[in-house]
Enzyme design. Structure first.
Site, PDB file in Angstrom:
ATOM      1  N   ASP A   1      33.176  12.621  55.813  1.00  0.00           N
ATOM      2  CA  ASP A   1      33.273  11.868  54.571  1.00  0.00           C
ATOM      3  C   ASP A   1      34.737  11.438  54.463  1.00  0.00           C
ATOM      4  OD1 ASP A   1      33.580  10.996  51.979  1.00  0.00           O
ATOM      5  OD2 ASP A   1      32.813  12.818  51.027  1.00  0.00           O
TER       6      ASP A   1
ATOM      7  N   TRP B   1      34.119  18.168  47.226  1.00  0.00           N
ATOM      8  CA  TRP B   1      33.217  17.158  47.790  1.00  0.00           C
ATOM      9  C   TRP B   1      32.464  17.695  48.994  1.00  0.00           C
ATOM     10  CZ3 TRP B   1      31.672  13.873  44.536  1.00  0.00           C
ATOM     11  CH2 TRP B   1      32.525  13.449  43.516  1.00  0.00           C
TER      12      TRP B   1
ATOM     13  N   LYS C   1      38.281   3.659  46.540  1.00  0.00           N
ATOM     14  CA  LYS C   1      39.617   4.256  46.494  1.00  0.00           C
ATOM     15  C   LYS C   1      40.623   3.353  47.227  1.00  0.00           C
ATOM     16  CE  LYS C   1      36.888   8.192  46.006  1.00  0.00           C
ATOM     17  NZ  LYS C   1      37.178   8.512  44.649  1.00  0.00           N
TER      18      LYS C   1
HETATM   19  N1  PMP Z   1      33.400  12.153  48.593  1.00  0.00           N
HETATM   20  C1  PMP Z   1      34.669  12.071  48.174  1.00  0.00           C
HETATM   21  C2  PMP Z   1      35.763  12.575  49.068  1.00  0.00           C
HETATM   22  C3  PMP Z   1      34.959  11.513  46.929  1.00  0.00           C
HETATM   23  O1  PMP Z   1      36.220  11.440  46.507  1.00  0.00           O
HETATM   24  C4  PMP Z   1      33.905  11.037  46.123  1.00  0.00           C
HETATM   25  C5  PMP Z   1      34.140  10.378  44.783  1.00  0.00           C
HETATM   26  N2  PMP Z   1      35.269  10.645  44.136  1.00  0.00           N
HETATM   27  C6  PMP Z   1      32.602  11.164  46.608  1.00  0.00           C
HETATM   28  C7  PMP Z   1      32.386  11.720  47.837  1.00  0.00           C
HETATM   29  C8  PMP Z   1      31.448  10.678  45.792  1.00  0.00           C
HETATM   30  O2  PMP Z   1      31.487   9.306  45.792  1.00  0.00           O
HETATM   31  P1  PMP Z   1      30.546   8.408  44.865  1.00  0.00           P
HETATM   32  O3  PMP Z   1      30.939   8.655  43.465  1.00  0.00           O
HETATM   33  O4  PMP Z   1      30.871   7.028  45.330  1.00  0.00           O
HETATM   34  O5  PMP Z   1      29.142   8.795  45.165  1.00  0.00           O
END
Ligand code: PMP
Length: 426
Positions: free
Chosen positions: A237, A165, A261
């Protein structure tokens, strides 16, 4: 009692009185939900409307008609929250409509969003000089919104990449400013977080970005690096560990998190930003990514994800009722310890590749020494109502996501299953 009858193209709700959540279904209709409605007892007070009184019932952690869902997100939600939402679905607090049908500008929704913000502020002890925004587009949209709002195209920024991520975040940011990866764990398959003192930060960087918990790799910051840039800005994030433990918000310039989550359904992303950072975004910034616009309009510039915000509000209220984030953290530590101890005590039958000091309390990846058994592990677990244990496609193996709403009983059941599985296959 009300009943539903169907016609070829439509169905009609007859004598709808769903306050009791009791309705019978036409045999023609394959509506199996709700299997049985359970009354729920926790209170939801709103400044604008009266609280609907529900009979009090003990909710058990383990409901026979629910699975233990170890998915990484969208993820399991607290049963009490689901039941409360169910009870309030048809006619929210006696206002004659559901939250999905309300005007986002009406007094009812205003009370919902204001209470959600206020409860989140209490939970995280968010200082006055920070704004809370409820936005759309997922955390992925924030990968662009952060640099667009905090930088000019000529500005430099630092990214510490501890998983997929963080990697995605920096790749998006490089379209809008000059990015610099000060450390990446990729070569070691994202199993570590470096010592902060050794990091070479750019003194001219506008901010330092981290991903506080890498959902796929199960790597979590236990402490945060001090930014050595001129602005002293740390951006995080926190999608997958948001509200899982107390956080000193004042250490951050921006915190962002997709809700799906720990705190609600997918569809809403929460941004906590120090107010002085909300200035002019880059000229080409789409209006929907402009923090100033959303801040000036209290997250109501356009139609927000009303129902998702409502659900987050119920979760915040529930977390406060549990005793706040210190209590939540204790429960999360207990669950995680149980699972990691089972992995580490398996004589290598199960393995967690992540360095012990940075193992996530939320996402526990593990592999089997006999990797050919992994498919069977996932299948057998599903037969015992433990689902979504397959690891992310990019890393394989298994992953148990044990967010706030996963009961201790769910982790105990998983650990018992792991021991049985090992006994059968060792
Ligand atoms: N950052 C993290 C740490 C994530 O776990 C996720 C999704 N699993 C995201 C960003 C992306 O999130 P989204 O699918 O809501 O755009």
């Amino acid at each position: 009692m009300s009943s539903i009858t169907s016609s070829p193209n439509s169905f009609f709700l007859k004598s709808a009185n769903l306050k009791t959540n009791n309705f019978t279904q036409s045999p023609n209709l394959k509506l199996t939900y709700p299997p049985k409605a359970r009354p729920v007892s926790f209170t939801c007070s709103s400044s604008a409307t009266q609280t609907q009184t529900q009979p009090s019932t003990q909710i058990h952690a383990e409901q026979p008609d629910r699975v233990y869902n170890f998915a990484a997100g969208p993820a399991t939600l607290p049963e009490k929250v689901l039941l409360k939402a169910q009870a309030e679905l048809y006619n929210w607090h006696g206002c004659g409509m559901s939250v999905m049908e309300m005007s986002h500008r009406g007094k009812e929704f205003k009370s919902i969003i204001e209470k959600a913000e206020s409860d989140l502020r209490t939970l995280l002890n968010i200082p006055e000089e920070y704004s809370v925004l409820f936005l759309q587009g997922g955390a992925t949209t924030q990968f662009a919104a952060v640099p667009l709002n905090l930088c000019t195209p000529d500005d430099s920024v630092d990214y510490l990449v501890t998983g997929s991520w963080g990697d995605k975040a920096v790749k998006e940011a490089q379209k809008y400013c000059k990015t610099n990866v000060i450390w990446s764990g990729k070569a070691e398959k994202y199993t570590k977080i470096p010592a902060f003192e050794a990091l070479e930060q750019n003194p001219d960087a506008k901010y330092l970005h981290i991903c506080a918990n890498e959902t796929i790799h199960g790597v979590e910051f236990k402490d945060y690096p001090a930014p050595k840039n001129k602005t002293g800005l740390l951006v995080a994030d926190m999608s997958s560990n948001f509200c899982s433990k107390p956080v000193d918000v004042s250490k951050f310039g921006v915190i962002y998190a997709g809700a799906q989550k720990n705190v609600g359904p997918s569809g809403v992303t929460i941004v906590i930003i120090r107010k002085d950072l909300i200035a002019s975004a880059q000229k080409t910034t789409p209006i929907m990514l402009d923090y100033k616009i959303h801040n000036e309009n209290n997250s109501l510039y356009n139609t927000p994800p009303c129902y998702c915000i409502y659900m987050c509000g119920l979760v915040f209220e529930y977390l406060l009722e549990l005793g706040g984030l210190k209590e939540v953290e204790k429960m999360n530590e207990k669950k995680a310890k149980l699972l990691y101890d089972a992995i580490d005590g398996s004589n290598g039958f199960y393995r967690c590749p992540v360095e012990k000091s940075v193992r996530s309390l939320m996402n526990v990846p593990f592999t089997l020494e006999k990797s050919e058994l992994e498919g069977e592990f996932v299948k057998e677990a599903a037969k015992e109502n433990m689902v979504q244990l397959k690891g992310h496609r990019s890393v394989g193996g298994m992953r148990a996501s044990i967010y706030n709403a996963m009961p201790l009983a769910g982790v105990e059941r998983l650990v018992a299953f792991m021991k049985d599985f090992q006994a059968k296959h060792a």
